[in-house]
Write a protein that holds these residues in place. Structure first.
Motif, short mmCIF file in Angstrom:
data_model
loop_
_atom_site.label_atom_id
_atom_site.label_comp_id
_atom_site.label_asym_id
_atom_site.label_seq_id
_atom_site.Cartn_x
_atom_site.Cartn_y
_atom_site.Cartn_z
N ARG A 214 -5.13 -1.65 1.18
CA ARG A 214 -5.11 -1.25 2.60
C ARG A 214 -5.39 -2.44 3.52
O ARG A 214 -4.71 -2.63 4.53
CB ARG A 214 -6.11 -0.12 2.85
N ASN B 146 0.81 -1.22 0.00
CA ASN B 146 0.00 0.00 0.00
C ASN B 146 0.84 1.27 0.00
O ASN B 146 0.30 2.38 0.06
CB ASN B 146 -0.93 0.01 1.21
N LYS C 34 -9.37 -9.98 -6.03
CA LYS C 34 -10.19 -8.95 -5.38
C LYS C 34 -10.10 -7.64 -6.15
O LYS C 34 -11.12 -6.97 -6.37
CB LYS C 34 -9.73 -8.74 -3.94
N VAL C 35 -8.90 -7.27 -6.56
CA VAL C 35 -8.72 -6.04 -7.33
C VAL C 35 -9.39 -6.16 -8.69
O VAL C 35 -10.06 -5.23 -9.17
CB VAL C 35 -7.22 -5.70 -7.48
N THR D 89 -13.33 -6.07 -8.12
CA THR D 89 -13.90 -4.87 -7.51
C THR D 89 -13.37 -3.58 -8.11
O THR D 89 -14.04 -2.54 -8.08
CB THR D 89 -13.62 -4.83 -5.99
N GLY D 90 -12.16 -3.62 -8.63
CA GLY D 90 -11.53 -2.41 -9.15
C GLY D 90 -11.10 -1.44 -8.08
O GLY D 90 -10.63 -0.33 -8.37
N ASP D 91 -11.22 -1.85 -6.82
CA ASP D 91 -10.94 -0.97 -5.68
C ASP D 91 -9.54 -1.24 -5.14
O ASP D 91 -9.36 -2.01 -4.18
CB ASP D 91 -12.00 -1.17 -4.60
N TYR D 92 -8.55 -0.63 -5.74
CA TYR D 92 -7.18 -0.82 -5.29
C TYR D 92 -6.99 -0.36 -3.84
O TYR D 92 -6.34 -1.04 -3.04
CB TYR D 92 -6.21 -0.02 -6.18
N ASN D 93 -7.52 0.81 -3.52
CA ASN D 93 -7.28 1.39 -2.20
C ASN D 93 -7.74 0.48 -1.07
O ASN D 93 -6.98 0.20 -0.13
CB ASN D 93 -7.97 2.75 -2.08
N THR D 94 -8.97 0.01 -1.18
CA THR D 94 -9.50 -0.83 -0.11
C THR D 94 -8.76 -2.16 -0.02
O THR D 94 -8.39 -2.61 1.08
CB THR D 94 -11.00 -1.09 -0.33
N VAL D 95 -8.54 -2.79 -1.17
CA VAL D 95 -7.87 -4.10 -1.17
C VAL D 95 -6.44 -3.99 -0.69
O VAL D 95 -5.99 -4.78 0.14
CB VAL D 95 -7.92 -4.73 -2.58
N LYS E 286 0.61 -1.07 -7.92
CA LYS E 286 -0.58 -0.77 -8.71
C LYS E 286 -0.27 -0.92 -10.21
O LYS E 286 -1.09 -1.45 -10.98
CB LYS E 286 -1.10 0.63 -8.43
#
Length: 447
Positions: free
Chosen positions: A431, A241, A419-420, A423-429, A247
């Motif tokens: 973190r 992170n 997961k990424v 969901t496309g949610d890099y920040n949440t995954v 990323k």
């Protein structure tokens, strides 16, 4: 044992790795050294080549006795007829713990970069081989540079491991799927951008869903082309992170191919994981798959059942000709061995040009940078008609500093991939992965 956070080790897991023991006799000899053998090696009687020896070799790889003999054992028996060398295979029921409990003395330990250093050092079985190397003329300058340099990541001034064979990543492809959809075969030197575009043309439904491009995520992460460390070696904290290159890696290698129509739906129908071994080898639904260059010798029958070939691992647009990191396997004389000279003779012979040539012919990647040895790669294997030189098309990416915690982080990092994608949610995954892995590191420090 308590983890020493300041010790820099090589430990990151590949899915195929090995182990070792507790020390009992002897101690480290100080000194620095660098390492492969001069052709022919020394045959000085003082090196005890002609003295009888009983040597035990162990690895947590689980490699069979047959595999050991085919690669090393038979050649060693011929070279050292007075040495009785016993290779102990790890099984689910019998491993390092049982060996130690039984009071077994292990003379030679071998393991891949993924767990060699952490296991050796955690079990206090390390032995500085510098003084053993000197009379045998071992010189690392003849080795592939990143492989030679990786030894220094274990300890900057001591030699605790000598690379004997190597590994990297390539791109395999199923010719039948390309032919089915009339798409030209991939070529050496492709970029990930080009591979993704090709994969889009092959991610199609025709009686069943086909996937154009996938990768072995653990190997891609472990041997990543951007040389990103899993752990900050100074802070001993996870990097997923905090290092922006993660990323870039995820977006290019994992998310990019999954943007093709039907890809995510395929994942969701397959337990929400990316297409892997069975989908490529057994179901034959994956057109291109990035995997270890040596994997064809792990699953030879499956590959024989497929119309396939291989090309170099695709590269990042800004890093032409930079392939995966090398993934060497080290051999070491343990400090419990009472026959260290004889054990060192074994390792010295395995890195000789003669043995390295024979290994290369079988499809076992040499650690030497000798071009003539590289050209022999796989030429006496069942796959000699394939594009075996694809394994050498790219340069090796630098191996980053490692800590003893890498093996704890590989699985959580790998689980972040689907997961990424979904969901496309890099920040949440990223973190949540950071929080999970930081906890693992802290727990390991307390042990």
């Amino acid at each position: 044992m308590k983890a020493n956070g300041k010790i820099k080790l090589l430990a990151a897991s590949l899915g195929v790795s090995m182990v070792f023991v507790t020390a009992c006799a002897g101690g480290d000899k100080e000194g620095a050294g660098t390492g492969t053998q001069n052709p022919g090696g020394s045959t000085n009687a003082s090196l005890k080549e002609d003295e009888a020896a009983n040597l035990v070799v162990y690895s947590n790889s689980g490699d069979s006795v047959e595999s050991w003999n085919e690669r090393f054992g038979d050649a060693l028996k011929q070279k050292f007829p007075k040495y009785n060398i016993k290779y102990v295979q790890k099984t689910k029921e019998f491993g390092l713990k049982e060996l130690l409990t039984n009071g077994e003395t292990i003379d030679i330990y071998w393991d891949s970069i993924g767990s060699f250093a952490s296991t050796v050092l955690d079990n206090n079985m390390q032995y500085d081989m510098t003084e053993l190397m000197k009379p045998r003329g071992i010189d690392f300058s003849k080795m592939e540079p990143t492989v030679a340099d990786s030894v220094k990541l274990i300890d900057k001034t001591k030699v605790y491991g000598i690379p004997v064979f190597n590994n990297n990543m390539v791109l395999y492809y199923n010719k039948d799927i390309f032919d089915k959809f009339g798409v030209p075969y991939p070529k050496d030197g492709m970029t990930w951008t080009e591979a993704i575009k090709t994969g889009e043309k092959l991610t199609r439904f025709d009686g069943k869903q086909y996937i154009g491009l996938s990768s072995s995520q653990t190997h891609i992460l472990n041997m990543n082309q951007l040389s990103i460390p899993f752990v900050d070696p100074d802070k001993l904290t996870p990097t997923i992170n905090t290092d922006p290159r993660w990323k870039e890696l995820f977006e290019t290698v994992f998310v990019g191919p999954a943007k093709a129509a039907g890809y995510k739906e395929y994942m969701e129908a397959h337990k929400s994981v990316i297409p892997y071994r069975d989908e490529f080898l057994k179901e034959k639904e994956v057109a291109m798959f990035a995997w270890l260059s040596s994997i064809i010798f792990v699953y030879p029958e499956e590959y024989k059942s497929m119309n396939w070939d291989m090309v170099s691992l695709p590269t990042f647009d800004g890093k032409p000709k930079i392939g995966s990191q090398a993934y060497p396997t080290y051999f070491t004389v343990t400090n419990m061995s009472k026959q260290k000279d004889q054990a060192m003779n074994v390792i010295n012979y395995l890195i000789s040009e003669d043995v390295q040539k024979q290994l290369s012919k079988k499809g076992i990647m040499s650690v030497l940078k000798d071009e003539s040895i590289r050209k022999l790669y796989g030429q006496e294997s069942a796959f000699k008609d394939k594009n075996m030189q694809a394994a050498f098309y790219n340069d090796f990416a630098p191996i980053p500093a490692k800590t003893k915690f890498e093996s704890l982080l590989l699985t959580p990092y790998a689980k972040a991939v689907p997961k990424v994608i979904l969901t496309g949610d890099y920040n949440t995954v990223f973190r949540s992965t950071e929080e999970e892995t930081a906890k693992k590191i802290n727990e390991a420090k307390q042990q």
